[in-house]
Design an enzyme around this catalytic site. Sequence first.
Site, mmCIF file in Angstrom:
data_model
loop_
_atom_site.group_PDB
_atom_site.id
_atom_site.type_symbol
_atom_site.label_atom_id
_atom_site.label_comp_id
_atom_site.label_asym_id
_atom_site.label_seq_id
_atom_site.Cartn_x
_atom_site.Cartn_y
_atom_site.Cartn_z
ATOM 1 N N ARG A 147 0.881 -1.184 0.000
ATOM 2 C CA ARG A 147 0.000 0.000 0.000
ATOM 3 C C ARG A 147 0.904 1.216 0.000
ATOM 4 O O ARG A 147 1.702 1.408 0.917
ATOM 5 C CB ARG A 147 -0.934 0.001 1.217
ATOM 6 C CG ARG A 147 -1.706 1.298 1.356
ATOM 7 C CD ARG A 147 -2.824 1.220 2.387
ATOM 8 N NE ARG A 147 -3.942 0.442 1.915
ATOM 9 C CZ ARG A 147 -5.165 0.463 2.457
ATOM 10 N NH1 ARG A 147 -5.406 1.234 3.504
ATOM 11 N NH2 ARG A 147 -6.138 -0.271 1.971
ATOM 12 N N HIS A 177 -7.515 0.627 -6.419
ATOM 13 C CA HIS A 177 -7.720 -0.228 -5.240
ATOM 14 C C HIS A 177 -8.369 -1.544 -5.711
ATOM 15 O O HIS A 177 -9.526 -1.832 -5.423
ATOM 16 C CB HIS A 177 -8.604 0.493 -4.220
ATOM 17 C CG HIS A 177 -8.532 -0.066 -2.831
ATOM 18 N ND1 HIS A 177 -7.752 -1.150 -2.478
ATOM 19 C CD2 HIS A 177 -9.180 0.305 -1.689
ATOM 20 C CE1 HIS A 177 -7.916 -1.406 -1.186
ATOM 21 N NE2 HIS A 177 -8.766 -0.541 -0.699
ATOM 22 N N GLN A 185 -10.065 -4.198 -3.230
ATOM 23 C CA GLN A 185 -11.358 -3.715 -2.724
ATOM 24 C C GLN A 185 -12.461 -4.008 -3.739
ATOM 25 O O GLN A 185 -13.520 -4.539 -3.403
ATOM 26 C CB GLN A 185 -11.284 -2.202 -2.465
ATOM 27 C CG GLN A 185 -12.612 -1.578 -2.082
ATOM 28 C CD GLN A 185 -13.110 -2.062 -0.734
ATOM 29 O OE1 GLN A 185 -12.383 -2.029 0.243
ATOM 30 N NE2 GLN A 185 -14.360 -2.525 -0.666
ATOM 31 N N ASP A 216 -17.508 6.760 -1.137
ATOM 32 C CA ASP A 216 -16.215 6.658 -0.442
ATOM 33 C C ASP A 216 -15.929 8.029 0.171
ATOM 34 O O ASP A 216 -16.611 9.013 -0.140
ATOM 35 C CB ASP A 216 -15.123 6.249 -1.459
ATOM 36 C CG ASP A 216 -13.759 6.012 -0.806
ATOM 37 O OD1 ASP A 216 -13.695 5.862 0.437
ATOM 38 O OD2 ASP A 216 -12.748 5.997 -1.536
ATOM 39 N N CYS A 253 -16.589 1.370 0.868
ATOM 40 C CA CYS A 253 -15.412 0.522 1.094
ATOM 41 C C CYS A 253 -14.926 0.591 2.541
ATOM 42 O O CYS A 253 -14.216 -0.305 2.991
ATOM 43 C CB CYS A 253 -14.295 0.923 0.145
ATOM 44 S SG CYS A 253 -13.820 2.652 0.294
ATOM 45 N N ARG A 298 -13.871 -8.965 2.010
ATOM 46 C CA ARG A 298 -12.454 -8.720 1.734
ATOM 47 C C ARG A 298 -11.640 -9.974 2.081
ATOM 48 O O ARG A 298 -10.733 -10.363 1.357
ATOM 49 C CB ARG A 298 -11.928 -7.521 2.555
ATOM 50 C CG ARG A 298 -12.547 -6.159 2.265
ATOM 51 C CD ARG A 298 -12.264 -5.663 0.866
ATOM 52 N NE ARG A 298 -10.857 -5.652 0.540
ATOM 53 C CZ ARG A 298 -9.998 -4.665 0.838
ATOM 54 N NH1 ARG A 298 -10.424 -3.589 1.466
ATOM 55 N NH2 ARG A 298 -8.722 -4.739 0.479
#
Length: 306
Positions: free
Chosen positions: A104, A131, A134, A224, A264, A292
């Site tokens: 990340r 992402h 996700q 988001d 998310c 996830r």
Amino acid sequence: MKPTHLMKIADLSVTEIDEILCSASMMKANRSDQVSSWPLAGKSIGLIFEKASTRTRISFEVAMTQLGGHSLVLGSEGSQMTRGESVADTVKVLSRYVDGLVIRTFGQDVLEEWALHAMIPVINGLTDLHHPCQVLADLFTIQERVGQLQKVKIAYVGDGNNVAHSLIEASVRMGMILSLACPAGYQPHQAIMDAACMGSHVGTVECGTDPVSAVKNADFIYTDVWTSMGCEGEKNTRDNVFSGYQVNEALVAEAKPQALVMHCLPAHRGEEITSDVIDGPQSIVFDQAENRLHVQKAILVQLLGN
Ligand code: CP
Ligand code: NVA
């Protein structure tokens, strides 16, 4: 053998996405069996996180444990990178110890530099631009709810950010109808929109500025945060720009009556989404978060399995 990395959704074919979703479904249905079959026994992954994370980091760690493998969090603090060891040298060495890396970071170019020198798969755990892990979990969550992806309409309301970019790449590939409402100046990158619109894809994507138009006939509404990690210095400006982009009961009422709400996470309640919506009967955000884990397992087995 050359490794296969997961840098962005556009790296995956429709078949590979379908395989991940199918495998995640089996992982979720048979979660207690994996402990005995241990498809990644003896394998290790390194987790390098230059930004905060709850779901991505912990779901990858737990996924490795449940698959019989092991994970190590490699903080940049305490490593020789803080004293100038290069990404190239670091990843050449790590490639001799671990079987994969989840990274990340900020720039997609930084992630690509890790992948360029890696002899093992590198997985994007979020960059400023994409992402993918996700959004694979999001596809799984949508499919779980409605049994298919084709012709499903998603409205994305808010910042044209990393999550939005991965949703765009996924929607066009999987035959979905994606309608984004993002304020001027905060729309998705034009190159990502152009690639989505020009390819031989089966889904459609459009981006405007009006949340009410975007959510018309939507099966799912997705939002988001207004201020992503790395943009904290812009928070005051963004709060003003995005004030009309809140997913609240009034906006949800403009979509299909049974429309489901996605986020998310982490959420900033009272900003991009209200508590009554995120905690309400149409919210599936905590299923999304759980998924996830199941999807990370599918990704790991696809990239690291024998
Ligand atoms: N959605 C998501 O990636 O959450 P984390 O930042 O907690 O990993
Ligand atoms: N767009 C958000 C996603 C967090 C999971 C961010 O980059 O901070």
